[in-house]
Motif scaffolding. Structure first.
Motif, PDB file in Angstrom:
ATOM      1  N   LEU A 132      -9.764  -1.005  -0.176  1.00 25.21           N
ATOM      2  CA  LEU A 132      -8.621  -1.264   0.700  1.00 25.21           C
ATOM      3  C   LEU A 132      -7.923  -2.592   0.376  1.00 25.21           C
ATOM      4  O   LEU A 132      -6.735  -2.762   0.687  1.00 25.21           O
ATOM      5  CB  LEU A 132      -9.090  -1.264   2.161  1.00 25.21           C
ATOM      6  CG  LEU A 132      -9.587   0.078   2.704  1.00 25.21           C
ATOM      7  CD1 LEU A 132     -10.243  -0.114   4.069  1.00 25.21           C
ATOM      8  CD2 LEU A 132      -8.442   1.078   2.813  1.00 25.21           C
ATOM      9  N   TYR A 133      -8.641  -3.510  -0.250  1.00 23.70           N
ATOM     10  CA  TYR A 133      -8.081  -4.850  -0.464  1.00 23.70           C
ATOM     11  C   TYR A 133      -7.675  -5.107  -1.919  1.00 23.70           C
ATOM     12  O   TYR A 133      -6.814  -5.951  -2.194  1.00 23.70           O
ATOM     13  CB  TYR A 133      -9.118  -5.890  -0.037  1.00 23.70           C
ATOM     14  CG  TYR A 133      -8.630  -7.307  -0.060  1.00 23.70           C
ATOM     15  CD1 TYR A 133      -7.460  -7.677   0.589  1.00 23.70           C
ATOM     16  CD2 TYR A 133      -9.351  -8.296  -0.731  1.00 23.70           C
ATOM     17  CE1 TYR A 133      -7.011  -8.993   0.573  1.00 23.70           C
ATOM     18  CE2 TYR A 133      -8.918  -9.614  -0.748  1.00 23.70           C
ATOM     19  CZ  TYR A 133      -7.750  -9.957  -0.098  1.00 23.70           C
ATOM     20  OH  TYR A 133      -7.309 -11.262  -0.119  1.00 23.70           O
ATOM     21  N   ALA A 134      -8.281  -4.362  -2.835  1.00 20.38           N
ATOM     22  CA  ALA A 134      -8.140  -4.697  -4.258  1.00 20.38           C
ATOM     23  C   ALA A 134      -6.685  -4.713  -4.717  1.00 20.38           C
ATOM     24  O   ALA A 134      -6.212  -5.683  -5.330  1.00 20.38           O
ATOM     25  CB  ALA A 134      -8.953  -3.705  -5.096  1.00 20.38           C
ATOM     26  N   LYS A 135      -5.943  -3.671  -4.459  1.00 22.80           N
ATOM     27  CA  LYS A 135      -4.567  -3.572  -4.960  1.00 22.80           C
ATOM     28  C   LYS A 135      -3.688  -4.670  -4.391  1.00 22.80           C
ATOM     29  O   LYS A 135      -2.920  -5.323  -5.121  1.00 22.80           O
ATOM     30  CB  LYS A 135      -4.002  -2.198  -4.614  1.00 22.80           C
ATOM     31  CG  LYS A 135      -2.606  -1.949  -5.161  1.00 22.80           C
ATOM     32  CD  LYS A 135      -2.162  -0.522  -4.860  1.00 22.80           C
ATOM     33  CE  LYS A 135      -0.763  -0.274  -5.425  1.00 22.80           C
ATOM     34  NZ  LYS A 135      -0.322   1.130  -5.203  1.00 22.80           N
ATOM     35  N   LEU A 136      -3.811  -4.901  -3.086  1.00 23.24           N
ATOM     36  CA  LEU A 136      -2.997  -5.933  -2.446  1.00 23.24           C
ATOM     37  C   LEU A 136      -3.411  -7.319  -2.918  1.00 23.24           C
ATOM     38  O   LEU A 136      -2.564  -8.213  -3.082  1.00 23.24           O
ATOM     39  CB  LEU A 136      -3.128  -5.827  -0.925  1.00 23.24           C
ATOM     40  CG  LEU A 136      -2.543  -4.552  -0.304  1.00 23.24           C
ATOM     41  CD1 LEU A 136      -2.991  -4.413   1.146  1.00 23.24           C
ATOM     42  CD2 LEU A 136      -1.012  -4.577  -0.383  1.00 23.24           C
ATOM     43  N   ASN A 137      -4.684  -7.519  -3.155  1.00 23.53           N
ATOM     44  CA  ASN A 137      -5.175  -8.819  -3.606  1.00 23.53           C
ATOM     45  C   ASN A 137      -4.653  -9.162  -4.993  1.00 23.53           C
ATOM     46  O   ASN A 137      -4.475 -10.340  -5.335  1.00 23.53           O
ATOM     47  CB  ASN A 137      -6.703  -8.804  -3.609  1.00 23.53           C
ATOM     48  CG  ASN A 137      -7.294 -10.179  -3.837  1.00 23.53           C
ATOM     49  OD1 ASN A 137      -6.795 -11.178  -3.308  1.00 23.53           O
ATOM     50  ND2 ASN A 137      -8.357 -10.248  -4.618  1.00 23.53           N
ATOM     51  N   LEU A 138      -4.377  -8.123  -5.785  1.00 19.55           N
ATOM     52  CA  LEU A 138      -3.833  -8.335  -7.129  1.00 19.55           C
ATOM     53  C   LEU A 138      -2.310  -8.415  -7.131  1.00 19.55           C
ATOM     54  O   LEU A 138      -1.686  -8.480  -8.196  1.00 19.55           O
ATOM     55  CB  LEU A 138      -4.289  -7.205  -8.054  1.00 19.55           C
ATOM     56  CG  LEU A 138      -5.806  -7.143  -8.333  1.00 19.55           C
ATOM     57  CD1 LEU A 138      -6.147  -5.904  -9.141  1.00 19.55           C
ATOM     58  CD2 LEU A 138      -6.261  -8.407  -9.062  1.00 19.55           C
ATOM     59  N   GLY A 139      -1.709  -8.376  -5.934  1.00 23.51           N
ATOM     60  CA  GLY A 139      -0.258  -8.490  -5.830  1.00 23.51           C
ATOM     61  C   GLY A 139       0.464  -7.170  -5.824  1.00 23.51           C
ATOM     62  O   GLY A 139       1.705  -7.145  -5.824  1.00 23.51           O
ATOM     63  N   GLY A 140      -0.261  -6.059  -5.831  1.00 24.56           N
ATOM     64  CA  GLY A 140       0.374  -4.758  -5.814  1.00 24.56           C
ATOM     65  C   GLY A 140       0.946  -4.429  -4.451  1.00 24.56           C
ATOM     66  O   GLY A 140       0.717  -5.126  -3.456  1.00 24.56           O
ATOM     67  N   SER A 141       1.702  -3.362  -4.401  1.00 26.76           N
ATOM     68  CA  SER A 141       2.337  -2.951  -3.148  1.00 26.76           C
ATOM     69  C   SER A 141       2.157  -1.453  -2.955  1.00 26.76           C
ATOM     70  O   SER A 141       1.847  -0.719  -3.897  1.00 26.76           O
ATOM     71  CB  SER A 141       3.825  -3.311  -3.154  1.00 26.76           C
ATOM     72  OG  SER A 141       4.490  -2.653  -4.234  1.00 26.76           O
ATOM     73  N   TYR A 142       2.381  -1.017  -1.712  1.00 29.25           N
ATOM     74  CA  TYR A 142       2.225   0.388  -1.345  1.00 29.25           C
ATOM     75  C   TYR A 142       3.561   0.955  -0.899  1.00 29.25           C
ATOM     76  O   TYR A 142       4.299   0.311  -0.137  1.00 29.25           O
ATOM     77  CB  TYR A 142       1.223   0.540  -0.195  1.00 29.25           C
ATOM     78  CG  TYR A 142      -0.228   0.419  -0.603  1.00 29.25           C
ATOM     79  CD1 TYR A 142      -0.918   1.517  -1.094  1.00 29.25           C
ATOM     80  CD2 TYR A 142      -0.904  -0.791  -0.469  1.00 29.25           C
ATOM     81  CE1 TYR A 142      -2.257   1.413  -1.452  1.00 29.25           C
ATOM     82  CE2 TYR A 142      -2.240  -0.905  -0.821  1.00 29.25           C
ATOM     83  CZ  TYR A 142      -2.908   0.205  -1.315  1.00 29.25           C
ATOM     84  OH  TYR A 142      -4.227   0.096  -1.669  1.00 29.25           O
ATOM     85  N   ASP A 143       3.858   2.176  -1.389  1.00 27.35           N
ATOM     86  CA  ASP A 143       4.963   2.918  -0.793  1.00 27.35           C
ATOM     87  C   ASP A 143       4.382   3.808   0.311  1.00 27.35           C
ATOM     88  O   ASP A 143       3.193   3.745   0.615  1.00 27.35           O
ATOM     89  CB  ASP A 143       5.700   3.743  -1.852  1.00 27.35           C
ATOM     90  CG  ASP A 143       4.762   4.699  -2.594  1.00 27.35           C
ATOM     91  OD1 ASP A 143       3.618   4.931  -2.111  1.00 27.35           O
ATOM     92  OD2 ASP A 143       5.160   5.212  -3.656  1.00 27.35           O
ATOM     93  N   GLN A 144       5.215   4.647   0.901  1.00 22.03           N
ATOM     94  CA  GLN A 144       4.755   5.444   2.035  1.00 22.03           C
ATOM     95  C   GLN A 144       3.644   6.413   1.629  1.00 22.03           C
ATOM     96  O   GLN A 144       2.657   6.585   2.350  1.00 22.03           O
ATOM     97  CB  GLN A 144       5.928   6.222   2.637  1.00 22.03           C
ATOM     98  CG  GLN A 144       5.632   6.815   4.007  1.00 22.03           C
ATOM     99  CD  GLN A 144       5.339   5.743   5.052  1.00 22.03           C
ATOM    100  OE1 GLN A 144       6.065   4.756   5.162  1.00 22.03           O
ATOM    101  NE2 GLN A 144       4.261   5.919   5.810  1.00 22.03           N
ATOM    102  N   ALA A 145       3.778   7.047   0.475  1.00 24.85           N
ATOM    103  CA  ALA A 145       2.757   7.993   0.020  1.00 24.85           C
ATOM    104  C   ALA A 145       1.454   7.275  -0.303  1.00 24.85           C
ATOM    105  O   ALA A 145       0.359   7.733   0.041  1.00 24.85           O
ATOM    106  CB  ALA A 145       3.259   8.764  -1.202  1.00 24.85           C
ATOM    107  N   GLY A 146       1.559   6.133  -0.948  1.00 22.01           N
ATOM    108  CA  GLY A 146       0.359   5.370  -1.268  1.00 22.01           C
ATOM    109  C   GLY A 146      -0.331   4.842  -0.020  1.00 22.01           C
ATOM    110  O   GLY A 146      -1.564   4.768   0.042  1.00 22.01           O
ATOM    111  N   TRP A 147       0.484   4.491   0.961  1.00 23.17           N
ATOM    112  CA  TRP A 147      -0.110   3.981   2.206  1.00 23.17           C
ATOM    113  C   TRP A 147      -0.877   5.074   2.959  1.00 23.17           C
ATOM    114  O   TRP A 147      -1.863   4.800   3.632  1.00 23.17           O
ATOM    115  CB  TRP A 147       0.971   3.389   3.110  1.00 23.17           C
ATOM    116  CG  TRP A 147       0.379   2.707   4.306  1.00 23.17           C
ATOM    117  CD1 TRP A 147       0.399   3.125   5.588  1.00 23.17           C
ATOM    118  CD2 TRP A 147      -0.360   1.495   4.286  1.00 23.17           C
ATOM    119  NE1 TRP A 147      -0.274   2.255   6.393  1.00 23.17           N
ATOM    120  CE2 TRP A 147      -0.760   1.226   5.608  1.00 23.17           C
ATOM    121  CE3 TRP A 147      -0.725   0.597   3.278  1.00 23.17           C
ATOM    122  CZ2 TRP A 147      -1.505   0.114   5.960  1.00 23.17           C
ATOM    123  CZ3 TRP A 147      -1.463  -0.521   3.631  1.00 23.17           C
ATOM    124  CH2 TRP A 147      -1.855  -0.748   4.957  1.00 23.17           C
TER     125      TRP A 147
END
Length: 275
Positions: free
Chosen positions: A153-168
């Motif tokens: 849950l934290y890895a992508k955001l911690n690396l600076g990535g972002s989520y679109d609606q489908a990814g969320w």
């Protein structure tokens, strides 16, 4: 002598009245037809005799037996049971021995009650210990799953990535699984840490504003997603701060036969983790 006894037998009024009646009525019922008298049975709706001759004899016998019991009650004295008289000194010694037996019995009862309480307490601790051994293994297994999902849950955001609606939507699925495992873990841990559920799950508004976050709003599809992530990280921090105490307490109950209630009510500090 016999005449006096017979007189005493017939002394009650009811015996003097009932006995002649039940002596005369059977004779009348048996011989009324011989003398042309009305049959007694017809007076009560019977076609023949009211009772056979032996039936009347049984009734008369019952009356005489009842009268005999009444005679015995009135004339035979009830004797008190014979008890051998003991000398005064022996009586005192006997009383002292009885008192010693009584006191010893009371002491034994008290000792047995204490022993029973100790056995029941020890039995309860053994059961709690067995329960704690199983709970400890389950908690460790759940912790591994919680750590793995929290990392996801934290890895992508911690690396600076972002989520679109489908990814969320995928993030929410993982988070739902994480929360289910956390609920299971808390169900086990609540036996060993007092109030751990509220300590882990309660999140104040101050925590949202006072915590230092390394993420920004642009990484989320909307503000609600941002808040959902922050709430997850705050709850994760609460859990991470409390699980050490929970593991320590469940281990104490499992392997040192510590009392579950005493362990649960021991010091339970508020979580101090910050993201």
């Amino acid at each position: 002598m016999i005449g006096a006894q017979i007189k005493e037998f017939f002394r009650p009024v009811w015996v003097r009245i009932v006995t002649p009646i039940f002596a005369f009525v059977p004779l009348y019922d048996a011989f009324d037809s011989q003398f042309g008298f009305p049959k007694l049975g017809k007076l009560f709706g019977a076609s023949g005799n009211l009772l056979p001759w032996w039936g009347w004899l049984l009734v008369l016998q019952a009356v005489l037996v009842a009268g005999l019991f009444d005679y015995v009650r009135r004339n035979v004295p009830v004797q008190a049971p014979l008890t051998p008289a003991l000398p005064s000194a022996e009586t005192d010694q006997f009383a002292q021995k009885l008192e010693l037996v009584r006191v010893d019995g009371e002491i034994n009862k008290a000792d047995l009650a204490k022993l029973k309480a100790q056995v029941e307490k020890q039995h309860g601790r053994v059961l709690h210990s067995l329960h704690a051994i199983g709970a400890r293994e389950d908690m460790f297994e759940l912790e591994a799953k919680l750590e793995a999902d929290a990392e996801t849950l934290y890895a992508k955001l911690n690396l600076g990535g972002s989520y679109d609606q489908a990814g969320w939507f995928s993030w929410e699925n993982v988070n739902a699984n994480w929360e289910a495992n956390l609920k299971h873990w808390l169900t086990l841990a609540r036996f060993y840490v007092n109030g751990i559920e509220s300590k882990v799950l309660d999140v104040s508004e101050q925590e949202f504003s006072n915590s230092i976050w390394t993420i920004n709003d642009s990484q989320f599809p909307n503000a609600d997603a941002n808040r959902r992530f922050k709430r997850h990280r705050l709850i994760y921090g609460h859990w991470d701060a409390m699980r050490g105490m929970a593991n320590n307490n469940v281990t104490r109950v499992a392997f040192t036969a510590a009392d579950e209630a005493e362990v649960r009510m021991s010091n339970s500090p508020e979580p101090s983790w910050r993201p």
